[in-house]
Enzyme design. Structure first.
Site, PDB file in Angstrom:
ATOM      1  N   ASP A  36       0.839  -1.214   0.000  1.00 53.96           N
ATOM      2  CA  ASP A  36       0.000   0.000   0.000  1.00 53.96           C
ATOM      3  C   ASP A  36       0.872   1.261   0.000  1.00 53.96           C
ATOM      4  O   ASP A  36       0.547   2.252  -0.648  1.00 53.96           O
ATOM      5  CB  ASP A  36      -0.932   0.002   1.223  1.00 53.96           C
ATOM      6  CG  ASP A  36      -1.849  -1.209   1.220  1.00 53.96           C
ATOM      7  OD1 ASP A  36      -2.342  -1.572   0.144  1.00 53.96           O
ATOM      8  OD2 ASP A  36      -2.057  -1.817   2.293  1.00 53.96           O
ATOM      9  N   HIS A  71      -5.503  -3.514   5.729  1.00 54.47           N
ATOM     10  CA  HIS A  71      -5.135  -3.824   4.346  1.00 54.47           C
ATOM     11  C   HIS A  71      -6.340  -4.389   3.587  1.00 54.47           C
ATOM     12  O   HIS A  71      -6.351  -5.536   3.172  1.00 54.47           O
ATOM     13  CB  HIS A  71      -3.958  -4.806   4.318  1.00 54.47           C
ATOM     14  CG  HIS A  71      -3.596  -5.223   2.923  1.00 54.47           C
ATOM     15  ND1 HIS A  71      -3.064  -4.350   1.997  1.00 54.47           N
ATOM     16  CD2 HIS A  71      -3.742  -6.403   2.261  1.00 54.47           C
ATOM     17  CE1 HIS A  71      -2.878  -4.973   0.850  1.00 54.47           C
ATOM     18  NE2 HIS A  71      -3.289  -6.228   0.986  1.00 54.47           N
TER      19      HIS A  71
HETATM   20  N1  LIG Z   1      -0.459  -8.372   1.831  1.00 57.42           N
HETATM   21  C1  LIG Z   1      -0.596  -7.976   0.592  1.00 57.42           C
HETATM   22  O1  LIG Z   1      -0.436  -6.791   0.271  1.00 57.42           O
HETATM   23  C2  LIG Z   1      -0.944  -8.960  -0.497  1.00 57.42           C
HETATM   24  C3  LIG Z   1      -0.828  -8.577  -1.842  1.00 57.42           C
HETATM   25  C4  LIG Z   1      -1.110  -9.525  -2.819  1.00 57.42           C
HETATM   26  C5  LIG Z   1      -1.521 -10.808  -2.460  1.00 57.42           C
HETATM   27  N2  LIG Z   1      -1.633 -11.136  -1.142  1.00 57.42           N
HETATM   28  C6  LIG Z   1      -2.046 -12.487  -0.714  1.00 57.42           C
HETATM   29  O2  LIG Z   1      -0.941 -13.381  -0.780  1.00 57.42           O
HETATM   30  C7  LIG Z   1      -1.423 -14.731  -0.899  1.00 57.42           C
HETATM   31  C8  LIG Z   1      -0.670 -15.487  -1.966  1.00 57.42           C
HETATM   32  O3  LIG Z   1      -0.900 -14.930  -3.251  1.00 57.42           O
HETATM   33  P1  LIG Z   1      -0.228 -15.557  -4.570  1.00 57.42           P
HETATM   34  O4  LIG Z   1      -0.635 -14.692  -5.696  1.00 57.42           O
HETATM   35  O5  LIG Z   1       1.202 -15.860  -4.334  1.00 57.42           O
HETATM   36  O6  LIG Z   1      -1.042 -16.940  -4.654  1.00 57.42           O
HETATM   37  P2  LIG Z   1      -0.608 -18.284  -5.436  1.00 57.42           P
HETATM   38  O7  LIG Z   1      -1.813 -19.150  -5.507  1.00 57.42           O
HETATM   39  O8  LIG Z   1       0.105 -17.952  -6.690  1.00 57.42           O
HETATM   40  O9  LIG Z   1       0.466 -18.935  -4.443  1.00 57.42           O
HETATM   41  C9  LIG Z   1       0.126 -19.406  -3.194  1.00 57.42           C
HETATM   42  C10 LIG Z   1       1.065 -20.528  -2.834  1.00 57.42           C
HETATM   43  O10 LIG Z   1       0.691 -20.989  -1.546  1.00 57.42           O
HETATM   44  C11 LIG Z   1       0.836 -22.392  -1.555  1.00 57.42           C
HETATM   45  N3  LIG Z   1       0.074 -23.005  -0.484  1.00 57.42           N
HETATM   46  C12 LIG Z   1      -1.256 -23.258  -0.414  1.00 57.42           C
HETATM   47  N4  LIG Z   1      -1.550 -23.876   0.749  1.00 57.42           N
HETATM   48  C13 LIG Z   1      -0.392 -23.984   1.424  1.00 57.42           C
HETATM   49  C14 LIG Z   1      -0.045 -24.546   2.679  1.00 57.42           C
HETATM   50  N5  LIG Z   1      -0.953 -25.109   3.475  1.00 57.42           N
HETATM   51  N6  LIG Z   1       1.246 -24.497   3.053  1.00 57.42           N
HETATM   52  C15 LIG Z   1       2.186 -23.924   2.255  1.00 57.42           C
HETATM   53  N7  LIG Z   1       1.908 -23.399   1.063  1.00 57.42           N
HETATM   54  C16 LIG Z   1       0.638 -23.440   0.651  1.00 57.42           C
HETATM   55  C17 LIG Z   1       0.384 -22.818  -2.947  1.00 57.42           C
HETATM   56  O11 LIG Z   1       0.846 -24.139  -3.282  1.00 57.42           O
HETATM   57  C18 LIG Z   1       0.987 -21.738  -3.807  1.00 57.42           C
HETATM   58  O12 LIG Z   1       2.279 -22.084  -4.257  1.00 57.42           O
HETATM   59  C19 LIG Z   1      -2.932 -14.592  -1.155  1.00 57.42           C
HETATM   60  O13 LIG Z   1      -3.611 -14.813   0.055  1.00 57.42           O
HETATM   61  C20 LIG Z   1      -3.092 -13.149  -1.582  1.00 57.42           C
HETATM   62  O14 LIG Z   1      -4.370 -12.647  -1.309  1.00 57.42           O
HETATM   63  C21 LIG Z   1      -1.340 -10.233  -0.175  1.00 57.42           C
END
Ligand SMILES: NC(=O)c1ccc[n+]([C@@H]2O[C@H](COP(=O)([O-])OP(=O)(O)OC[C@H]3O[C@@H](n4cnc5c(N)ncnc54)[C@H](O)[C@@H]3O)[C@@H](O)[C@H]2O)c1
Length: 338
Positions: free
Chosen positions: A173, A200
């Protein structure tokens, strides 16, 4: 090449990417094979601050780790696959970054992710509490407004809770606010710093443009428009990706920026400040993001909200009910866990 990423003191990227820094941080990424996890792991592997990188996921970590391990930087890289390998991934870690979980698709709010991501974050933070109770925990998984209360309650359950070491990563952000304000005013984004407080998600994201450095003057219509764009910037990316996920590359950058600031402060660098969603007494809810002075043991001092405009005051008042509801949802989730 990385000098282009350099930011002024406080953001700490310049030192992180320089070759003179001598550091030995052991960092784990949980969810390391994902859209965020992979580029985040790449940025961490590229940093001389990191000496050991351990990568955990339920899929593909052997490949991701093998690939990264060929990069000619000093950090050792090892992949860990599946729950039985999680303890070894965590042992000895100084910092754990958690981007595990599902991202949004068009039309979804961050809260729609709760049912899946709450249990993932609870399981992973329980392992952290058991295997690296002293580590800094940086949660990226959404909804951050609920996953930080979840992480906190899980650490409490394990008798390992330290409020100064659990962080909701909201750095994206700030990164977005800096970029958008720089675009509007024709400034170098690397020289702009806009604190973003609150939470957030949507209207809980509160940019304090009145505190921007350098000082910027915007007429109310532009202020309202850019504030709305910062609050909905995640949705802008979700829509543009059209079903292929949410922000990953900018989030990896933001996650790396936060980790480097934390490690710099742990190494004794003074004056390192980042905003993060943490346990707080600065607003009328139990968790709130404000600028934090970081130190050797995590949060050294909460710098609070500071002087704000009536427009920003109103945004805080409007955000509190949603924040309270998201916090309660996270806390109750852990209470009801077996
Ligand atoms: N804080 C922020 O500003 C922000 C910004 C963007 C995304 N996010 C969040 O980050 C998260 C991940 O996003 P992404 O685009 O990388 O998703 P993605 O689906 O590309 O990757 C997620 C990964 O997590 C793994 N995973 C699922 N369950 C798991 C478990 N129990 N143990 C370990 N790994 C596991 C999956 O295998 C995958 O590789 C989402 O929740 C998204 O909303 C947060």
């Amino acid at each position: 090449m990385f000098s282009a990423l350099a930011r002024p003191a406080g953001a700490a990227l310049r030192r992180s990417f320089s070759t003179s820094a001598q550091n030995n941080a052991k960092v784990a990424v949980l969810g390391a094979s994902g859209g965020i996890g992979q580029p985040l792991a790449l940025l961490l592997k590229n940093s001389p601050l990191v000496s050991r990188l351990t990568l955990y996921d339920i899929a593909h970590t052997p490949g991701v780790a093998a690939d990264l391990s060929h990069i000619e930087t000093r950090a050792t890289v090892k992949g860990y696959l599946g729950p039985e390998q999680l303890p070894d991934c965590l042992k000895g870690c100084d910092v754990v970054v958690i981007p595990a979980g599902v991202p949004r698709k068009p039309g979804m709010t961050r809260d729609d992710l709760f049912n899946t991501n709450a249990s993932i974050v609870a399981t992973l933070t329980a392992a952290c509490a058991q295997h690296c109770p002293e580590a800094m925990i940086c949660v990226i998984s959404n909804p951050v407004n609920s996953t930080i209360p979840i992480a906190t309650e899980v650490f409490k359950k394990h008798g390992a809770y330290n409020p100064n070491k659990i962080f909701g990563v909201t750095t994206l952000d700030i990164v977005r606010a800096n970029t958008f304000i720089a675009e509007l005013k024709g400034l170098d984004p690397a020289r702009v710093n806009v604190p973003v407080i609150g939470g957030h998600a949507g209207k809980t994201i509160i940019p304090l443009i009145s505190q921007c450095t350098p000082k910027v003057d915007l007429p109310q219509d532009q202020l309202t428009a850019v504030t709305g764009r910062i609050q909905e910037a995640g949705t802008e990316v979700v829509k543009a990706k059209a079903g292929a996920g949410s922000a990953t590359l900018s989030m990896a950058y933001a996650g790396a920026r936060f980790v480097f600031s934390l490690v710099d402060a742990m190494n004794g660098k003074e004056g390192v400040v980042e905003c993060s969603f943490v346990k707080s007494q600065e607003a009328d809810c139990a968790y709130f993001s404000t600028p934090l002075l970081l130190g050797k043991k995590g949060i050294e001092k909460n710098l609070g909200i500071g002087k704000i405009s009536p427009f920003e005051e109103k945004m805080i008042a409007e955000a509190i009910p949603e924040l309270k509801a998201s916090i309660k949802k996270g806390e109750e989730f852990v209470k009801n866990m077996k």
